[in-house]
Enzyme design. Structure first.
Site, PDB file in Angstrom:
ATOM      1  N   LYS A   1       0.803  -1.225   0.000  1.00  0.00           N
ATOM      2  CA  LYS A   1       0.000   0.000   0.000  1.00  0.00           C
ATOM      3  C   LYS A   1       0.842   1.284   0.000  1.00  0.00           C
ATOM      4  CE  LYS A   1      -4.269  -1.742   0.362  1.00  0.00           C
ATOM      5  NZ  LYS A   1      -4.351  -2.870   1.249  1.00  0.00           N
TER       6      LYS A   1
ATOM      7  N   GLU B   1     -10.102   6.093   2.776  1.00  0.00           N
ATOM      8  CA  GLU B   1     -10.948   5.041   3.346  1.00  0.00           C
ATOM      9  C   GLU B   1     -10.030   3.893   3.733  1.00  0.00           C
ATOM     10  OE1 GLU B   1     -10.190   5.183   0.194  1.00  0.00           O
ATOM     11  OE2 GLU B   1      -9.547   3.106  -0.098  1.00  0.00           O
TER      12      GLU B   1
ATOM     13  N   SER C   1       1.747  -9.820  -0.847  1.00  0.00           N
ATOM     14  CA  SER C   1       1.387  -8.403  -0.781  1.00  0.00           C
ATOM     15  C   SER C   1       1.637  -7.779   0.581  1.00  0.00           C
ATOM     16  CB  SER C   1      -0.080  -8.225  -1.179  1.00  0.00           C
ATOM     17  OG  SER C   1      -0.913  -9.094  -0.425  1.00  0.00           O
TER      18      SER C   1
HETATM   19  C1  LIG Z   1      -5.175  -4.028   0.939  1.00  0.00           C
HETATM   20  C2  LIG Z   1      -4.454  -5.287   0.769  1.00  0.00           C
HETATM   21  C3  LIG Z   1      -4.762  -6.163  -0.288  1.00  0.00           C
HETATM   22  C4  LIG Z   1      -5.903  -5.959  -1.231  1.00  0.00           C
HETATM   23  O1  LIG Z   1      -5.814  -4.830  -2.015  1.00  0.00           O
HETATM   24  P1  LIG Z   1      -5.420  -4.846  -3.561  1.00  0.00           P
HETATM   25  O2  LIG Z   1      -5.685  -3.458  -3.994  1.00  0.00           O
HETATM   26  O3  LIG Z   1      -6.271  -5.847  -4.234  1.00  0.00           O
HETATM   27  O4  LIG Z   1      -3.980  -5.188  -3.647  1.00  0.00           O
HETATM   28  C5  LIG Z   1      -3.983  -7.295  -0.447  1.00  0.00           C
HETATM   29  N1  LIG Z   1      -2.975  -7.572   0.400  1.00  0.00           N
HETATM   30  C6  LIG Z   1      -2.666  -6.765   1.439  1.00  0.00           C
HETATM   31  C7  LIG Z   1      -1.539  -7.148   2.337  1.00  0.00           C
HETATM   32  C8  LIG Z   1      -3.391  -5.596   1.660  1.00  0.00           C
HETATM   33  O5  LIG Z   1      -3.071  -4.804   2.687  1.00  0.00           O
END
Ligand SMILES: *Cc1c(COP(=O)(O)O)cnc(C)c1O
Length: 397
Positions: free
Chosen positions: A89, A111, A377
Site C-alpha cells: 500500500k 478510506e 502483498s
Molecule cells: C489491501 C491489501 C490487499 C488488497 O488490495 P489490492 O488493492 O487488491 O492489492 C492485499 N494484500 C494486502 C496485504 C493488503 O493490505
C-alpha cells in the site's frame, strides 16, 4: 489492442468516471494533470528516492525452494511484505501524497478496510505534514484495533462509519461524501485500483514499480526478464495490477488471480466478484459488482478484511472478461491452510490477503521448469489472531 487504459479512462467496457456533479472539477483536474505530474523530473526524483530510502525498495525476489519442491515449479516470491508499514500500500500512498502536494491540496482523506491503507496514508501524511482524516467502518475498527491505534499515533483522525455493514464499502461512501463537501482543499487518496478514472490507472502506475523490479530481478536469477506465471490476490486489484503491469500485453506470461471465496461461492458469505458479480457501478467506476436482482450492492464477506469488497478494479474485470487472466476463488479455509504452509515451509507469515494467492498454487498444473512469480502483498502480523482462531477451532473438531 492493449489491456491498459484507453484515452477515455476505460478498460474495454469497464471503468470511466461516474461521479456526482460537485466532484466533476476535482476529478477532471486530476485527469488532466496526473500524467504530467508523474512524468515530471521533480516527481520522479522525489518518488524514487522515497521508495528507496523510506519504503525500502527494491523489495527482494526470493526463490522459495521448499515451496517450489512442494508444487513442482520454480516459485519466486515478490516480498512486498518487507516494505515499510508491511504491505504494498505504501507504494501508492507515497506517490499520491506527492501528487496532492503538486495540486496544492493540504487536507488528505482516505478510506480503509483492514487499516493497512489507513496506516500507509497516515504515515505519508506525518512525513509530509498534512492533515489526515481516515474513514473506517465501525466493524473494522473493532477487528483491527492495532492499526487504529497506529493511525492515531501518526496524527490521523479516524472517523468510525456506522452505515451498512460498517466495513470498507461504507467507509468509501463516507470518504466520497467528505470529498463532496470539501472539493477545494481536499485530496482523496484511494487505496486500490478502484474509483473513477484516473484512479485505477494512477494507482496501477504507482504500483507498477513491482513488475519493473521483477523484470530486472528475473534477468539476474533466470537469465530472462519474464516468468511463465504471475500470481497475486485481488481485492480492489492494486498489488495484482502492479505485479502484472509491465507484462500485461505479453502473451508469454500467464496471469493468475485469486479472489476471496469466503465460505464458498455457493454461499452468501463470499467476496468472489469475478465469479458472481454482474456489471454495475460502484464508487464511480463501471465494473463487476456483487448485487441483488434490484441492483442493490450486496455485502461482501471474507476472513480477510482487505478482500471483502463487493466490487473489483475495472482493469481486472476486463482481464477476466477477455480471458487474459485466470481467476480462482480461494475460500477462507484454503487461504488459512496456505498461510500456515508458507509459514512452515519458508518461515514467512503472510497477510491473509496474500495467503489467497498462495491458495491458488494447488489449483494449477505446473511443469518443473515453469518460472512462477507470486506477490506476497503483505505480512501477517495483523492477522495472527485470525490464524490462531482457525488453528484452535480445527483442533477442537
Ligand atoms: C489491501 C491489501 C490487499 C488488497 O488490495 P489490492 O488493492 O487488491 O492489492 C492485499 N494484500 C494486502 C496485504 C493488503 O493490505
Amino acid at each position: 489492442m492493449s489491456y491498459l487504459v484507453d484515452n477515455d479512462g476505460y478498460y474495454g467496457e469497464f471503468g470511466g468516471a461516474y461521479v456526482p456533479e460537485i466532484l466533476h472539477k476535482c476529478v477532471k483536474d486530476l485527469q488532466d494533470n496526473y500524467l504530467k505530474i508523474m512524468d515530471s523530473p521533480a516527481f520522479k526524483n522525489e518518488y524514487y528516492n522515497l521508495l528507496k530510502d523510506y519504503v525500502g525498495r527494491p523489495s527482494p525476489l526470493y526463490y522459495a525452494s521448499r515451496l517450489s519442491a512442494k508444487y513442482g515449479a520454480k516459485i519466486y516470491l515478490k516480498r512486498e511484505d518487507l516494505n515499510h508499514t508491511g504491505a504494498h500500500k505504501i507504494n501508492n500512498t507515497t506517490g499520491q501524497i506527492l501528487i496532492a502536494k503538486s495540486l496544492g491540496k493540504h487536507r488528505i482523506i482516505a478510506e480503509t478496510g483492514a487499516g493497512q491503507h489507513g496506516v500507509a496514508t497516515a504515515t505519508v501524511c506525518a512525513l509530509m505534514n498534512m492533515e489526515c482524516v481516515v474513514y473506517m467502518g465501525a466493524t473494522d475498527i473493532k477487528r483491527q484495533h492495532i492499526n487504529v491505534e497506529k493511525m492515531k499515533m501518526l496524527g490521523a483522525t479516524v472517523v468510525p462509519v456506522t452505515s451498512g455493514n460498517m466495513t470498507l464499502k461504507d467507509a468509501t461512501n463516507e470518504a466520497i461524501r467528505d470529498w463532496c463537501c470539501h472539493p477545494e482543499d481536499t485530496y482523496y487518496i484511494i487505496g486500490s485500483t478502484v474509483g473513477p478514472h484516473p484512479y485505477p490507472d494512477m494507482v496501477a502506475r504507482l504500483q507498477s514499480v513491482i513488475s519493473k523490479e521483477i523484470k530486472v530481478q528475473l534477468v539476474e536469477k533466470e537469465g530472462r526478464d519474464y516468468p511463465d506465471y504471475l500470481m497475486a490476490c485481488v481485492g480492489g486489484g492494486s498489488n495484482a495490477a502492479g505485479t502484472i503491469y509491465h507484462y500485461i500485453d505479453d502473451p508469454r506470461v500467464k496471469i493468475v488471480l485469486a479472489e476471496a471465496g469466503g465460505k464458498g461461492v455457493d454461499t452468501p458469505y463470499t467476496a468472489a466478484t469475478i465469479a458472481l458479480g454482474r456489471t454495475g457501478i460502484i464508487h464511480g467506476s463501471k465494473t463487476y459488482v456483487i448485487q441483488n436482482e434490484d441492483g442493490q450492492i450486496e455485502e461482501a464477506y471474507s476472513v480477510s478484511a482487505g478482500l471483502d469488497y463487493p466490487g473489483i478494479g475495472p482493469i481486472h474485470a476486463n482481464l477476466a472478461k477477455k480471458k487474459r487472466a485466470m481467476v480462482f476463488p480461494v475460500n477462507d479455509d484454503e487461504a488459512i491452510a496456505a498461510g500456515y504452509e508458507l509459514t512452515r515451509l519458508e518461515g514467512i507469515i503472510p497477510a491473509l490477503e496474500s495467503a489467497h494467492a498462495l491458495g491458488a498454487l494447488g489449483k494449477l498444473h505446473f511443469r518443473p521448469d515453469d518460472v512462477v512469480v507470486l506477490t506476497v502483498s503483505g505480512r501477517g502480523d495483523k492477522d495472527i489472531e485470525t490464524y490462531l482462531k482457525y488453528f484452535n477451532d480445527s483442533k477442537e473438531k
